[in-house]
Design a protein around this motif. Structure first.
Motif, mmCIF file in Angstrom:
data_model
loop_
_atom_site.group_PDB
_atom_site.id
_atom_site.type_symbol
_atom_site.label_atom_id
_atom_site.label_comp_id
_atom_site.label_asym_id
_atom_site.label_seq_id
_atom_site.Cartn_x
_atom_site.Cartn_y
_atom_site.Cartn_z
ATOM 1 N N ASN A 64 34.611 64.176 31.182
ATOM 2 C CA ASN A 64 35.370 64.917 32.372
ATOM 3 C C ASN A 64 35.554 66.369 32.310
ATOM 4 O OD1 ASN A 64 35.776 62.126 33.299
ATOM 5 N ND2 ASN A 64 37.844 61.963 32.597
ATOM 6 N N PRO A 134 47.534 65.245 43.344
ATOM 7 C CA PRO A 134 48.520 65.481 42.246
ATOM 8 C C PRO A 134 48.101 65.272 40.982
ATOM 9 C CG PRO A 134 49.288 63.629 43.740
ATOM 10 C CD PRO A 134 47.861 63.823 44.350
ATOM 11 N N TYR A 135 46.723 65.032 40.949
ATOM 12 C CA TYR A 135 46.097 64.901 39.448
ATOM 13 C C TYR A 135 46.128 66.212 38.915
ATOM 14 C CZ TYR A 135 43.341 64.194 35.390
ATOM 15 O OH TYR A 135 42.921 63.999 34.000
ATOM 16 N N ARG A 139 49.242 65.517 36.409
ATOM 17 C CA ARG A 139 48.511 64.816 35.159
ATOM 18 C C ARG A 139 47.691 65.676 34.219
ATOM 19 N NH1 ARG A 139 50.181 59.282 35.580
ATOM 20 N NH2 ARG A 139 52.119 59.542 36.642
ATOM 21 N N ALA A 295 37.344 60.311 54.195
ATOM 22 C CA ALA A 295 37.850 59.188 53.730
ATOM 23 C C ALA A 295 39.336 59.238 53.298
ATOM 24 C CB ALA A 295 37.124 58.664 52.459
ATOM 25 N N ASP A 370 31.775 60.207 47.900
ATOM 26 C CA ASP A 370 32.161 60.023 46.513
ATOM 27 C C ASP A 370 31.365 58.866 45.710
ATOM 28 O OD1 ASP A 370 34.118 62.116 45.640
ATOM 29 O OD2 ASP A 370 35.800 60.807 46.647
ATOM 30 N N PRO A 438 29.818 55.363 41.613
ATOM 31 C CA PRO A 438 30.808 56.534 42.122
ATOM 32 C C PRO A 438 30.327 57.628 41.256
ATOM 33 C CG PRO A 438 32.088 54.402 41.107
ATOM 34 C CD PRO A 438 30.645 54.166 40.896
ATOM 35 N N VAL A 441 31.788 59.537 36.651
ATOM 36 C CA VAL A 441 32.106 58.504 36.027
ATOM 37 C C VAL A 441 31.327 58.503 34.628
ATOM 38 C CG1 VAL A 441 32.601 56.780 37.421
ATOM 39 C CG2 VAL A 441 30.186 57.146 37.190
ATOM 40 N N GLN B 49 47.041 54.937 37.963
ATOM 41 C CA GLN B 49 46.161 55.069 36.662
ATOM 42 C C GLN B 49 46.477 53.728 35.650
ATOM 43 O OE1 GLN B 49 47.752 58.658 35.329
ATOM 44 N NE2 GLN B 49 45.870 59.848 36.070
ATOM 45 N N ASP B 82 50.409 57.371 41.816
ATOM 46 C CA ASP B 82 50.558 58.624 40.834
ATOM 47 C C ASP B 82 49.609 59.741 41.389
ATOM 48 O OD1 ASP B 82 48.160 57.259 40.205
ATOM 49 O OD2 ASP B 82 49.220 56.580 38.216
ATOM 50 N N VAL B 83 48.492 59.365 41.545
ATOM 51 C CA VAL B 83 47.503 60.628 41.731
ATOM 52 C C VAL B 83 46.659 59.898 43.005
ATOM 53 C CG1 VAL B 83 47.393 61.579 39.612
ATOM 54 C CG2 VAL B 83 45.523 60.102 40.077
ATOM 55 N N ILE B 84 45.715 60.536 43.486
ATOM 56 C CA ILE B 84 44.942 60.010 44.525
ATOM 57 C C ILE B 84 43.672 59.199 43.825
ATOM 58 C CG2 ILE B 84 43.143 60.660 46.661
ATOM 59 C CD1 ILE B 84 44.496 63.109 46.783
ATOM 60 N N ASN B 88 37.609 50.710 47.031
ATOM 61 C CA ASN B 88 36.235 50.656 47.129
ATOM 62 C C ASN B 88 35.752 49.265 47.082
ATOM 63 O OD1 ASN B 88 33.071 51.744 46.003
ATOM 64 N ND2 ASN B 88 33.266 51.047 48.132
ATOM 65 N N ASP B 97 40.638 56.240 50.763
ATOM 66 C CA ASP B 97 41.456 57.044 49.633
ATOM 67 C C ASP B 97 42.882 56.193 49.872
ATOM 68 O OD1 ASP B 97 39.544 58.596 49.180
ATOM 69 O OD2 ASP B 97 40.262 60.486 49.989
ATOM 70 N N VAL B 99 46.353 57.482 48.731
ATOM 71 C CA VAL B 99 46.800 58.724 48.732
ATOM 72 C C VAL B 99 48.568 58.568 48.392
ATOM 73 C CG1 VAL B 99 47.284 61.067 49.477
ATOM 74 C CG2 VAL B 99 45.116 59.508 50.242
ATOM 75 N N GLN B 121 36.120 48.692 42.995
ATOM 76 C CA GLN B 121 36.570 50.022 42.036
ATOM 77 C C GLN B 121 36.912 51.175 42.915
ATOM 78 O OE1 GLN B 121 32.266 50.885 41.414
ATOM 79 N NE2 GLN B 121 31.865 51.812 43.351
ATOM 80 N N ARG B 123 36.861 55.179 43.753
ATOM 81 C CA ARG B 123 35.765 56.230 44.080
ATOM 82 C C ARG B 123 36.307 57.529 44.195
ATOM 83 N NH1 ARG B 123 31.522 53.712 48.166
ATOM 84 N NH2 ARG B 123 31.750 55.405 49.225
ATOM 85 N N GLU B 124 37.774 57.793 43.812
ATOM 86 C CA GLU B 124 37.941 59.200 43.653
ATOM 87 C C GLU B 124 38.348 59.492 42.390
ATOM 88 O OE1 GLU B 124 38.430 61.611 46.474
ATOM 89 O OE2 GLU B 124 38.603 62.740 44.488
ATOM 90 N N TYR B 125 37.999 60.429 41.701
ATOM 91 C CA TYR B 125 38.337 60.864 40.284
ATOM 92 C C TYR B 125 40.069 60.921 39.994
ATOM 93 C CZ TYR B 125 38.826 63.488 36.045
ATOM 94 O OH TYR B 125 39.040 64.000 34.967
ATOM 95 N N GLY B 127 41.423 60.623 36.809
ATOM 96 C CA GLY B 127 41.665 60.919 35.138
ATOM 97 C C GLY B 127 40.730 60.187 34.155
ATOM 98 N N LEU B 128 41.440 59.927 33.105
ATOM 99 C CA LEU B 128 40.637 59.662 31.943
ATOM 100 C C LEU B 128 40.120 58.362 32.254
ATOM 101 C CD1 LEU B 128 40.191 60.038 28.866
ATOM 102 C CD2 LEU B 128 42.335 58.433 28.618
ATOM 103 N N HIS B 130 39.185 56.525 35.020
ATOM 104 C CA HIS B 130 38.545 56.649 36.357
ATOM 105 C C HIS B 130 37.491 55.604 36.283
ATOM 106 C CE1 HIS B 130 36.753 57.289 40.206
ATOM 107 N NE2 HIS B 130 35.893 58.071 39.525
ATOM 108 N N TYR B 131 36.473 55.937 35.543
ATOM 109 C CA TYR B 131 35.117 55.142 35.354
ATOM 110 C C TYR B 131 35.566 53.660 35.307
ATOM 111 C CZ TYR B 131 35.853 54.438 30.554
ATOM 112 O OH TYR B 131 36.264 54.152 29.306
#
Ligand code: HEM
Ligand SMILES: [Cu+2]
Ligand SMILES: [Cu+2]
Lengths: 507, 141
Positions: A64, A134-135, A139, A295, A370, A438, A441, B49, B82-84, B88, B97, B99, B121, B123-125, B127-128, B130-131
């Motif tokens: 990342n 908020p990431y 975070r 989106a 995305d 995506p 990844v 997350q 927590d985050v976006i 999907n 999304d 949000v 899955q 489809r918006e990043y 963090g660690l 995400h994949y």
């Protein structure tokens, strides 16, 4: 001739100079160094994606960080400094003035980019180049994310100073005998993008401060628990960065206008249409930012408005393409490296333009957004068109900078590896995106089609890598050992080359 | 050169017409998608997350797996904790999304013959991991 390699100047003379050609040289060298560094990161990313699971990078955290630094580097440390470099060289020459309007400010703008770059490369953030909260506020690990914020802040200020300098140089210092409507289209492209920079960038500058105070916990602009809204950031961000994509593109368009008539040995088809397309786009470019946010849950009306705004910008790009084709039509084209890169760039421009239209077609964005499709789309544009034309233009300026000629044979090798590689990588990315992969990844579903497409992309990336290795070797070798160029007409196209002048004394 | 400029106008006209057509089609398609059919079943989806939680109308909750029935219309009400994130289902082109602080909705009609397992899955990043923020969609008869 600027770095008089035959009669070298001490390095400090170039470093502390405020002369436009010296500052330009610093910008160009910086940008090429970062192109290579960013490219090395790209090859690392592609190698990791060669097989599902770990290939060479043990964990997603490092991955990342690598793609974040790759993206940030390519946009802000390759494309933008390269534009400043070429602009610094040529704008004063093309408007017939002795230097930039504010030479010291010019050097300051360059030197600000250095700490900006250092913060990004030492911080090694994992926020992605868009740093969505908020990431990014809650975070993402510090100090990396904080360093990224400050790095971008400094680079943004440097861009604004550069833009002011270009605008004043073009509008106030232009030779009185040279009317604006006879000035090179490259100068026009720098003028409109500088104005766009002034209009677009402050918004992101504000957003960065808001990110930072949110990170400190003293504000909650983007935190719903404190009455904020994370989507507000995306509006601020894209209000700057959709226009910014044209700030990346238009100077390349201007360079293509410099090269195509010369290498087709024909006057430009329609100068007026080029000016109109530049000016219109610089305005309409501000009406489409939320097409990056389709989106996020926009209302139907909002989506419709931004789709129309996006489609409205397409005819201007189409006008440039028409103008180029009509100029080449029936010309005696000389296929030297600069022209090859421009033609390759135009061919790839079609793909990315068509892909962009698909992205903004409302129901289809839900398939592409995305995914790797979008990665394919913007790379087709930023690598395939912008970087191709930049590299072509660097070949064109090579004699001006070094007084020597590059090896056409090696440049040809560079071109074909880069062209085939680019077409392969980014076409494969478009398709794998349609299979739902995506973006951003570290690992993907081990489906045979997805694996195969990723491997094609990686092979394409290696081809580009080979091309770039040839490029850098050529640049180094030929600026030292290339045969002296004919400075009146180095490409044998019967055109007067840029007004060759000895360096004027230092300020 | 002057008289040739007419070709450029013809060409610009053609490009503009094409874009108007594409835009109109897109607008119409999106409009159709906007109207949720009346007889839908609502599923609440929460992304955090790095996993998905689903809540059925009867209050039953599932983590990491979602059971749906073939032939039914579902409306998803999606949010992030927590985050976006982005919810999907590639196979059914469901994507919006997740949000924090907002609820986004999207609907899908699962075809009669779609019984099987599908990938959900992010489809918006985010963090660690995400994949790997995936879930299973199981469509039952
Ligand atoms: C014909 C003109 C173009 C159209 C219609 C268009 C449309 C779009 C749309 C709708 C998206 C959003 C896709 C998504 O995320 O769902 C997008 C993404 C993007 N476009 Fe374009 N585009 C065009 C030209 C360009 C140009 C000239 C550049 C840059 C030189 C560019 C760079 C980008 C970038 C960087 C992104 C992705 C940003 C990100 O998510 O990281 N595009 N484009
Ligand atoms: Cu955009
Ligand atoms: Cu995610």
């Amino acid at each position: 001739m600027v770095i008089e390699i035959a009669k070298p100047r001490p390095l400090w003379q170039i470093l502390f100079s405020t002369h436009h050609t010296d500052v330009a040289l610093l910008y160009l060298i910086t940008s090429i160094v970062f192109l290579m560094l960013g490219g090395a990161l790209a090859l690392t990313i592609r190698t990791e994606l060669l097989t599902p699971g770990t290939t060479i990078i043990g964990d997603a955290d490092l991955f990342n960080r690598i793609f974040t630094v790759h993206g940030t580097t390519m946009l802000f440390l390759w494309v933008l400094p390269f534009i400043s470099g070429v602009g610094n060289y040529l704008v004063p020459i093309l408007v017939k003035y002795k230097d930039m309007a504010y030479p010291r400010l010019n050097a300051v703008a360059y030197w600000m980019a250095v700490p900006g770059a250092a913060l990004i490369w030492l911080g090694w953030s994992d926020t992605t180049w868009m740093a969505y909260p908020p990431y990014s506020t809650m975070r993402a690990a510090g100090p990396a994310a904080d360093m990224w914020i400050f790095g971008l802040k400094i680079l943004g200020l440097s861009s604004i100073l550069g833009a002011i300098n270009f605008i004043v140089t073009i509008l106030k210092c232009k030779h009185p005998d040279l009317p604006m409507m006879k000035t090179s289209l490259f100068v026009w492209s720098i003028l409109v993008t500088s104005m766009m920079t002034l209009a677009a960038l402050p918004t992101f500058t504000a957003a960065l401060i808001m990110l930072y105070t949110d990170r400190l916990g003293v504000s909650g602009f983007f935190d719903p628990a404190r009455g904020g809204d994370p989507i507000a950031y995306q509006h601020l961000f894209w209000f700057t960065f959709h226009p910014e994509v044209y700030i990346f593109l238009l100077p390349a368009v201007g360079m293509a206008y410099e090269l195509i008539p010369k290498f087709s040995r024909k006057p430009i088809f329609s100068y007026g249409s080029g000016v109109i397309a530049f000016v219109l786009l610089s305005i309409i470019g501000f009406a489409s930012w939320a097409h990056h946010m389709l989106a996020t849950g926009l209302t139907f009306t909002e989506k419709t408005v931004f789709m129309i705004g996006t489609l409205a910008a397409v005819p201007m790009s189409a006008m440039h393409v028409f103008n180029w084709m009509a100029t080449m039509w029936g010309g005696r084209i000389k296929f030297a490296a600069p022209m090859k890169f421009v033609i390759g760039g135009i061919m790839l421009f079609f793909t990315s333009g068509a892909g962009g239209v698909v992205n903004t077609t409302l129901p289809l964005d839900f398939i592409t957004h995305d995914t790797y499709w979008v990665v394919g789309h913007f790379h087709m544009m930023l690598m395939g068109t912008v970087s191709f034309i930049f590299m072509g233009f660097l070949y064109y300026m090579f004699p001006l900078i070094t007084g020597r000629m590059y090896s056409e044979r090696l440049a040809n090798v560079h071109f074909w590896f880069a062209f085939i590689g680019t077409a392969l990588v980014f076409t494969a990315m478009h398709i794998v995106g349609l299979y739902g992969m995506p973006r951003r990844v570290w690992d993907y579903v081990p489906d045979p089609t997805i694996i195969a497409l990723n491997q094609i992309a990686t092979i394409g990336a290696y081809l580009i890598g080979i091309g770039m290795a040839v490029f850098i070797a050529l640049l180094i070798r030929d600026s030292v050992k290339g045969k002296p160029a004919d400075m009146r007409d180095p490409f044998g196209i019967g055109e007067i080359y840029y007004d060759y002048r000895r360096r004027e004394p230092h300020h | 050169m002057g008289s040739h400029v007419i070709y450029e106008w013809i060409y610009v006209g053609a490009v503009v017409s094409l874009l108007i057509w594409v835009g109109a089609e897109a607008w119409y398609g999106e409009k159709l998608l906007h109207e949720v059919p009346k007889d839908h079943i609502t599923i609440k989806v929460t992304g955090q997350q790095w996993f998905w939680t689903f809540e059925h109308p009867d209050g039953k909750r599932e983590v990491g797996t979602l059971h749906l029935k073939a032939g039914k219309v579902y409306k998803f009400e999606i949010t992030g904790k927590d985050v976006i994130h982005a919810f999907n289902i590639p196979h059914f082109a469901v994507m919006i999304d997740a949000v924090p602080g907002r609820i986004n909705t999207i609907w899908v009609k699962i075809p009669e013959d779609a019984v099987g397992e599908y990938l959900i899955q992010c489809r918006e990043y985010c963090g660690l991991l995400h994949y790997n923020m995936r879930a299973n969609l199981i469509v039952e008869a």
